[in-house]
Design an enzyme around this catalytic site. Structure first.
Site, PDB file in Angstrom:
ATOM      1  CE  LYS A 163       0.309  16.141  -2.604  1.00 33.88           C
ATOM      2  NZ  LYS A 163       0.328  14.675  -2.368  1.00 33.88           N
ATOM      3  CG  ASP A 192      -1.216  13.437   0.840  1.00 34.96           C
ATOM      4  OD1 ASP A 192      -0.678  12.808   1.787  1.00 34.96           O
ATOM      5  OD2 ASP A 192      -1.046  13.149  -0.356  1.00 34.96           O
ATOM      6  CD  GLU A 218      -3.746  10.434   0.403  1.00 34.22           C
ATOM      7  OE1 GLU A 218      -4.879  10.811   0.055  1.00 34.22           O
ATOM      8  OE2 GLU A 218      -2.794  10.305  -0.385  1.00 34.22           O
ATOM      9  CG  ASP A 243      -1.408   7.357  -1.317  1.00 31.04           C
ATOM     10  OD1 ASP A 243      -1.456   6.395  -2.106  1.00 31.04           O
ATOM     11  OD2 ASP A 243      -1.016   8.491  -1.662  1.00 31.04           O
ATOM     12  CE  LYS A 267      -1.954   8.250  -4.956  1.00 31.64           C
ATOM     13  NZ  LYS A 267      -0.680   8.734  -4.358  1.00 31.64           N
ATOM     14  CD  GLN A 295       1.736   7.209  -7.357  1.00 29.01           C
ATOM     15  OE1 GLN A 295       0.987   6.350  -6.952  1.00 29.01           O
ATOM     16  NE2 GLN A 295       2.474   7.947  -6.543  1.00 29.01           N
TER      17      GLN A 295
END
Lengths: 368, 368
Positions: A163, A192, A218, A243, A267, A295
């Site tokens: 992240k 991401d 992402e 996403d 997802k 998720q």
């Protein structure tokens, strides 16, 4: 013919072991919904809906209401095999993706049990197991390195989605560099930003990480900054993954045709199995790679994720994000999914192999 | 677990009742191949491959050789549920679409029988029956009107795909006008030039038929005349359907992105069930309509076609081309498919409901 007699939605709360932070929010508790499809032949199908208000505008309350007010009446009496018919009925209500997805997946669980086959076989039966990617939440470089090392040592996982998306982006760059340095070159790292970066931050961060072997990025920044997004995609040397900005097949098509992403995160908690399979078809036809996303799924939703991931060639070309559940302190299953040597196998039992521990449901449910 | 033990390919020949003519060829005999998948549990799956040399370069001989030399060895020992794995193996051989499609469909027949479900339910279970379109071969206006009237009176069919593509195109215009005049306004008419027209013939023919209520035009002229094709699509007031020019998912994507067609014909005899379902996903995601086409299928292939058509919402939005088999003098089934009030229902038996008449196979096969 099996007929659906009712769909139940059971809200439950299980704390995270520690807060999981990312650019668009932090979760401290899995306030999810267990969806249960009952049939006249006694077969019961399950799925899990994780509300993500900052992504889809759904809440635990809205999911429960959607199931009881709309989807249970729409599906009661139906043959669960009539998925295309049921999908068309669910689609009459706009939005509510995780509620719809859970209904679809629970129906697949019924179908698999009805025919005595694991659903990964019914969906395509590609792989016996899939490599797992772990998502690393935001933290200081040393916290993130410690967590990655622990996950690698505990589960044998060697692929991490890191992240990022903080301001200034140098904080993220420092963390990613620390991870690469600590974990070595054989570990896969991708990023991401959860729409967190602004302007050219993404391109500047990628430039600063040019020698860090980043596989993908992402959701770099605000998807509605259309020209920034296109410029990022055009100039980035690593593929940009769509996403949250493409949550339905039509949005996937638009984003790709707009040259606003290079790859797609699928997802199952968002598009179920029926629509996710169509998105696989869309992406395969367009020659676009996919990654099986997460998720922040609990253990029940993880069984659905690994089932879908193992079923299709496209979703096995990259490691699948299946380990978020290990950050949650408990689960509703008799046995949680297993990650061994960095891989997870789809359940081999008929359906999705979801064996619910009723005592745990009683303990964690919040509607009584 | 069921395992494939062998795949057989039985060439057979059944004459047409009378020659079926279209712009790219004429068929007088159904020189097709019956594909038979055998398994260790005694379940036998069937499908039919119709060679179309002028479309795919396959012959009856090449299909038989492809099955015995490549596909039977590649699939023997496999779990028929592992469709994605099997598809990947078949895809290593380029081309040979109807041979591959028949293998895929016969495996689905095995899967359905193994789980005791009709395959239309496993694929999506959308509709209980589908409207049928009949394809009208080339002829004089009065011959075509007579044939359409006979088909309408015999089967209750009220949708016709009219073969056109002749030079001068005025011959076709005259035939279509005669059909509209004889059949009235309630009958659906659409056209298939099978790449026969040249230059602006298609646009001129459509202009001449502006008041004839034409629903669609398939393959107006040479697909390799890229600019002509684009111009035709850009200016035509009726949707242009891609068929022979887009025989795989990647070609569908290319043709659509190139703005070289508006809709897609899906033929199960060409892309099987596994890839056809992906093309449905591709087209749905792009918002593109589909029509279930017909590879001049015999009765066995027709059962596959109606199974797929009834399974999906997308393929039921328009009548499906399922009646070509009525032009063939006989079939290999104990009972042929039925068309009642212009509709056909998918088989309700486990698998594809293909009950082969062994005496007929013995009579029509040409390899003994």
């Amino acid at each position: 013919v099996v007929k659906v007699t009712a769909i139940e939605a059971i809200p439950f709360e299980i704390p995270f072991r520690r807060p999981f932070a990312f650019a668009s929010g932090t979760v401290t508790v899995a306030d999810h919904v267990l969806v249960r499809v009952r049939t006249d032949e006694g077969i019961v199908g399950h799925a899990e809906a994780p509300p993500r208000p900052y992504t889809y505008g759904e809440s635990q309350t809205s999911i429960v209401a959607a199931v009881y007010d709309w989807f249970s009446p729409a599906v009661t009496g139906a043959d669960p095999f009539g998925r295309e018919r049921i999908s068309a009925r669910l689609a009459r209500i706009v939005g509510n993706p995780t509620a719809k997805a859970a209904v679809d997946i629970a129906l697949w669980d019924v179908i698999g049990q009805a025919v005595g086959q694991p659903v990964h076989s019914l969906l395509g039966g590609f792989a016996e197991s899939v490599r797992v990617t772990h998502m690393l939440g935001l933290g200081s470089p040393s916290e993130m390195v410690d967590e990655a090392s622990r996950i690698r040592d505990t589960y044998g996982i060697s692929s991490f989605k890191v992240k990022v998306g903080r301001t200034p982006f140098a904080v993220d760059v420092e963390a990613v560099r620390a991870l690469r340095s600590a974990l070595g070159d054989d570990v896969e790292l991708y990023l991401d930003a959860n729409r967190g970066w602004r302007g050219d931050d993404a391109l500047r961060a990628l430039a600063a990480l040019a020698d860090a072997g980043i596989a993908m990025l992402e959701e770099p920044g605000r998807a509605d900054d259309i020209l920034t997004r296109r410029r990022t995609v055009e100039r980035s040397l690593v593929p940009i993954v769509g996403d949250e900005s493409c949550t339905r097949a039509a949005e996937v098509a638009r984003l790709l045709l707009d040259r606003s992403c290079d790859m797609i995160s699928i997802k199952t908690s968002r598009t179920g199995f029926t629509d996710s399979a169509k998105i696989v078809g869309l992406c395969e036809g367009l020659g676009v790679g996919v990654v099986l996303g997460n998720q922040i799924d609990g253990a029940v939703a993880t069984l659905a994720g690994v089932t879908f991931a193992a079923a299709h060639r496209a979703t096995t070309e990259r490691p699948a994000e299946l380990s978020a559940f290990v950050d949650i302190a408990d689960h509703l299953l008799i046995e949680p999914p297993e990650i061994v040597d960095g891989r997870m196998a789809p359940p081999q039992q008929p359906g999705l192999g979801i064996a619910i521990d009723d005592d745990k449901v009683d303990h964690y449910r919040v509607d009584r």
